[in-house]
Motif scaffolding. Structure first.
Motif, PDB file in Angstrom:
ATOM      1  N   UNK A  86       0.834  -1.203   0.000  1.00 23.45           N
ATOM      2  CA  UNK A  86       0.000   0.000   0.000  1.00 23.45           C
ATOM      3  C   UNK A  86       0.870   1.256   0.000  1.00 23.45           C
ATOM      4  N   UNK A  87       1.937   1.253   0.787  1.00 26.56           N
ATOM      5  CA  UNK A  87       2.846   2.405   0.819  1.00 26.56           C
ATOM      6  C   UNK A  87       3.509   2.610  -0.532  1.00 26.56           C
ATOM      7  N   UNK A  88       3.873   1.509  -1.199  1.00 22.88           N
ATOM      8  CA  UNK A  88       4.498   1.625  -2.523  1.00 22.88           C
ATOM      9  C   UNK A  88       3.520   2.203  -3.538  1.00 22.88           C
ATOM     10  N   UNK A  89       2.260   1.762  -3.490  1.00 19.27           N
ATOM     11  CA  UNK A  89       1.252   2.281  -4.427  1.00 19.27           C
ATOM     12  C   UNK A  89       0.994   3.764  -4.160  1.00 19.27           C
ATOM     13  N   UNK A  90       0.892   4.138  -2.883  1.00 21.97           N
ATOM     14  CA  UNK A  90       0.663   5.555  -2.552  1.00 21.97           C
ATOM     15  C   UNK A  90       1.831   6.420  -3.030  1.00 21.97           C
TER      16      UNK A  90
END
Length: 152
Positions: A86-90
């Motif tokens: 999720x952090x990578x996508x954000x």
């Protein structure tokens, strides 16, 4: 050692043979009994031929006992991996929106530059024609003379 065609031969030397002297066996020494639960500081071993070897016992370093690792549940691993994803996508979306905003600003600057150049060109055209009273000056006398002279 010397080539055969030279005629040289090494001098003959007397060969002395050395025979090893056998070691006399040691008298049988009493075997030190090993105490249960520990190794004595000096250990003696009797070989099959009757010789006794005496030496210091080496206490081997023992590795520390392995502690049991705590069991990590699969749900915790999945939650952690999901958070990293999720952090990578954000972060990717943040970079994408920054790129789109920079591209929009570039297009806006190009449009403003084109408007300034086109507006400057139009202003130059209007200001240069405004100096004369009429739009076009024609010298009629020269035109008539040119018309009457037939240059052919």
């Amino acid at each position: 050692m010397f080539p055969e065609n030279t005629g040289h031969r090494p001098a003959e030397q007397a060969v002395t043979l050395h025979h090893p002297t056998p070691i006399a066996p040691y008298p049988a020494a009493p075997v030190v009994p090993v105490q249960r639960g520990g190794v004595p500081s000096v250990a003696s071993i009797v070989l099959p031929d009757g010789r006794v070897i005496t030496g210091y016992a080496i206490d081997h370093t023992r590795p520390e006992p392995v502690t049991a690792k705590p069991v990590v549940s699969r749900a915790a691993v999945n939650i952690a991996l999901g958070g990293i994803g999720f952090a990578a996508v954000c972060g990717g979306l943040l970079l994408l929106t920054t790129f789109i905003a920079a591209l929009a600003a570039l297009v806006q600057q190009l449009i403003i530059l084109a408007a300034v150049i086109l507006g400057g060109f139009i202003a130059v055209q209007v200001l240069t024609t405004g100096r004369h009273n009429s739009g076009t000056t024609v010298n009629i006398r020269k035109a008539v003379i040119k018309r009457n002279h037939f240059h052919g």
